[in-house]
Design an enzyme around this catalytic site. Structure first.
Site, PDB file in Angstrom:
ATOM      1  N   ASP A  33     -14.260  -6.802 -10.398  1.00 51.91           N
ATOM      2  CA  ASP A  33     -12.902  -7.336 -10.695  1.00 51.91           C
ATOM      3  C   ASP A  33     -12.866  -7.071 -12.396  1.00 51.91           C
ATOM      4  O   ASP A  33     -13.973  -7.454 -13.125  1.00 51.91           O
ATOM      5  CB  ASP A  33     -13.091  -8.930 -10.456  1.00 51.91           C
ATOM      6  N   ASP A  57      -2.546  -6.695 -11.908  1.00 57.51           N
ATOM      7  CA  ASP A  57      -1.755  -7.081 -13.282  1.00 57.51           C
ATOM      8  C   ASP A  57      -1.786  -8.813 -13.019  1.00 57.51           C
ATOM      9  O   ASP A  57      -1.960  -9.488 -13.986  1.00 57.51           O
ATOM     10  CB  ASP A  57      -0.380  -6.607 -12.807  1.00 57.51           C
ATOM     11  N   SER A 144      -2.049   2.602 -10.018  1.00 61.72           N
ATOM     12  CA  SER A 144      -0.943   2.901  -9.175  1.00 61.72           C
ATOM     13  C   SER A 144      -1.545   3.076  -7.535  1.00 61.72           C
ATOM     14  O   SER A 144      -0.967   3.523  -6.502  1.00 61.72           O
ATOM     15  CB  SER A 144      -0.586   4.440  -9.161  1.00 61.72           C
ATOM     16  N   TYR A 148       1.579   0.443  -5.604  1.00 65.06           N
ATOM     17  CA  TYR A 148       2.346   1.798  -6.012  1.00 65.06           C
ATOM     18  C   TYR A 148       2.011   2.749  -5.157  1.00 65.06           C
ATOM     19  O   TYR A 148       2.379   4.021  -5.035  1.00 65.06           O
ATOM     20  CB  TYR A 148       2.372   2.113  -7.180  1.00 65.06           C
TER      21      TYR A 148
HETATM   22  N1  AR6 Z   1     -10.164  -5.723 -10.728  1.00 67.56           N
HETATM   23  C1  AR6 Z   1      -9.887  -4.400 -10.704  1.00 67.56           C
HETATM   24  N2  AR6 Z   1      -8.967  -3.831  -9.836  1.00 67.56           N
HETATM   25  C2  AR6 Z   1      -8.145  -4.612  -9.327  1.00 67.56           C
HETATM   26  C3  AR6 Z   1      -8.012  -5.765  -9.279  1.00 67.56           C
HETATM   27  C4  AR6 Z   1      -8.978  -6.563 -10.110  1.00 67.56           C
HETATM   28  N3  AR6 Z   1      -9.141  -7.728 -10.278  1.00 67.56           N
HETATM   29  N4  AR6 Z   1      -7.016  -6.332  -8.402  1.00 67.56           N
HETATM   30  C5  AR6 Z   1      -6.611  -5.214  -7.515  1.00 67.56           C
HETATM   31  N5  AR6 Z   1      -7.240  -4.081  -7.989  1.00 67.56           N
HETATM   32  P1  AR6 Z   1      -2.371  -2.576  -8.039  1.00 67.56           P
HETATM   33  P2  AR6 Z   1      -0.506  -0.605  -8.912  1.00 67.56           P
HETATM   34  C6  AR6 Z   1      -6.980  -2.661  -7.760  1.00 67.56           C
HETATM   35  O1  AR6 Z   1      -1.528  -3.069  -6.849  1.00 67.56           O
HETATM   36  O2  AR6 Z   1      -0.714   0.146  -7.439  1.00 67.56           O
HETATM   37  C7  AR6 Z   1       1.569  -5.202  -9.836  1.00 67.56           C
HETATM   38  O3  AR6 Z   1       2.474  -6.078  -8.885  1.00 67.56           O
HETATM   39  C8  AR6 Z   1      -6.360  -2.583  -6.607  1.00 67.56           C
HETATM   40  O4  AR6 Z   1      -7.608  -2.511  -5.666  1.00 67.56           O
HETATM   41  O5  AR6 Z   1      -2.882  -3.838  -8.845  1.00 67.56           O
HETATM   42  O6  AR6 Z   1      -0.584   0.314 -10.032  1.00 67.56           O
HETATM   43  C9  AR6 Z   1       2.299  -4.588 -11.008  1.00 67.56           C
HETATM   44  O7  AR6 Z   1       2.963  -5.836 -11.775  1.00 67.56           O
HETATM   45  C10 AR6 Z   1      -5.924  -1.057  -6.527  1.00 67.56           C
HETATM   46  O8  AR6 Z   1      -7.069  -0.197  -6.304  1.00 67.56           O
HETATM   47  O9  AR6 Z   1      -1.502  -1.820  -9.054  1.00 67.56           O
HETATM   48  C11 AR6 Z   1       3.250  -3.409 -10.523  1.00 67.56           C
HETATM   49  O10 AR6 Z   1       4.310  -3.977 -10.043  1.00 67.56           O
HETATM   50  C12 AR6 Z   1      -5.694  -0.991  -8.103  1.00 67.56           C
HETATM   51  O11 AR6 Z   1      -6.208  -2.011  -8.700  1.00 67.56           O
HETATM   52  C13 AR6 Z   1       2.487  -2.990  -9.299  1.00 67.56           C
HETATM   53  O12 AR6 Z   1       1.718  -3.939  -8.992  1.00 67.56           O
HETATM   54  C14 AR6 Z   1      -4.300  -0.996  -8.586  1.00 67.56           C
HETATM   55  O13 AR6 Z   1      -3.470  -1.549  -7.512  1.00 67.56           O
HETATM   56  C15 AR6 Z   1       1.473  -1.804  -9.623  1.00 67.56           C
HETATM   57  O14 AR6 Z   1       0.967  -1.198  -8.853  1.00 67.56           O
END
Ligand code: AR6
Length: 311
Positions: A33, A57, A144, A148
């Protein structure tokens, strides 16, 4: 009668191997995390509104508290959010890190809308913003690859390529950590890092004749790869046929690949210090472009991990 081929490993002799050693000490890969990590800046995979969301996020805003959102609102007031591929910086509130760099990854939409370039921009612009704000240590999530929907394997390649290029160009980043939340991303990033970080220049010999120069790299599963060029010598022509007849053909990418050393075509791998591969697990790949020279990829391992795997 069994043939014997010698692959001498020429580590320590090339500047490139020093560069690789340095890179290896800068980049780390962790599973977990990102809100728990203590670095100068953690990168957030945000959206253009900068108002928070789900995924990483949501986790960052929850753990960091209201202060991050307040700082985001100041940026929104000034510039109305953040464009895809760009990055902005805020304080980190209750997070153990000093700053949060919010970058907006591209939504994957089939790959025809500059998604790859935009993703590379995210890494580059985040790193530049870190340097501009005197951040020497930085942690990235897999931008992403969640909501995304960017394909994770390709995202990993872009992430590693881009950060390696950046790190090569500056001495301002002392530690860069990839924080992977899921096993898939961890595996893909590790694979990319292993290949890049352990790639070292070497020489390929057969029957005591130098056949060419090669780069040896190690992949995640302990299999190595070697890439380089054979010299068009007499021996080269001899071994060209040997290579062709020995290695399995992979027609999908016009790659010839062997995964096992057979008893008839045993390869002997000897390091400069005399260490010998008794039982190589990997193989040899040859890119055959029909025209000479052939590009060769061959299993190998660098000296530091050599002993760890094969003693
Ligand atoms: N620590 C590290 N990585 C994480 C965590 C964490 N606590 N939680 C999730 N991930 P995403 P995106 C990973 O969906 O695809 C949001 O709503 C997760 O497993 O967070 O860029 C924003 O506001 C994945 O591999 O981001 C945007 O609207 C990675 O983080 C949208 O999501 C990215 O997943 C952005 O989508």
């Amino acid at each position: 009668m069994s043939k014997s081929y010698y692959i001498r490993i020429g580590y320590n002799t090339d500047i490139a191997s020093n560069a690789m050693t340095t890179l290896h000490s800068i980049i780390e890969l962790h599973k977990g995390d990102i809100t728990k990590v203590t670095v100068d800046a953690v990168v957030n995979a945000a959206n253009t509104s900068l108002l928070g969301g789900g995924g990483v996020d949501g986790a960052i805003h929850r753990a960091g508290g209201q202060a991050i959102l307040d700082d985001c609102r100041k940026i929104i007031a000034k510039q109305g959010g953040c464009k895809v591929g760009e990055a902005v910086i805020t304080i980190a509130g209750k997070l153990p890190s000093k700053f949060v760099i919010h970058t907006v990854g591209p939504v994957w939409n089939g790959g025809q809308n500059d998604e790859r370039e935009k993703l590379a921009d995210c890494y580059r612009n985040s790193l530049q913003l870190a340097v501009d704000n005197n951040c020497k240590t930085i942690a990235f999530p897999n931008i992403s690859t969640g909501i995304y929907k960017f394909p994770k394997d390709e995202a990993a390649r872009i992430a590693v390529d881009t950060v390696l290029n950046f790190i090569h160009s500056t001495d301002k980043i002392e530690k860069l950590i990839f924080i992977c939340f899921d096993d898939d991303n961890f595996g893909y990033i590790k694979r990319q890092l292993n290949f890049k970080v352990f790639t070292i220049p070497s020489k390929l010999f057969a029957d005591n004749d130098l056949l060419g120069t090669v780069n040896i790299g190690l992949e995640d599963d302990g299999q190595g790869v070697l890439s380089g060029q054979l010299k068009p010598t007499e021996n080269y022509n001899k071994y060209r046929n040997f290579f062709r007849n020995t290695f399995l053909s992979d027609t999908t990418d016009s790659l010839i690949r062997i995964n096992n050393f057979t008893s008839e075509n045993k390869f002997k791998v000897v390091a400069d210090d005399g260490t010998e591969f008794k039982n190589p697990v990997a193989g040899l790949m040859i890119y055959d472009f029909e025209e000479e020279p052939i590009n060769v990829e061959l299993c190998g391992i660098d000296n530091a991990i050599w002993k760890h795997y094969f003693n």
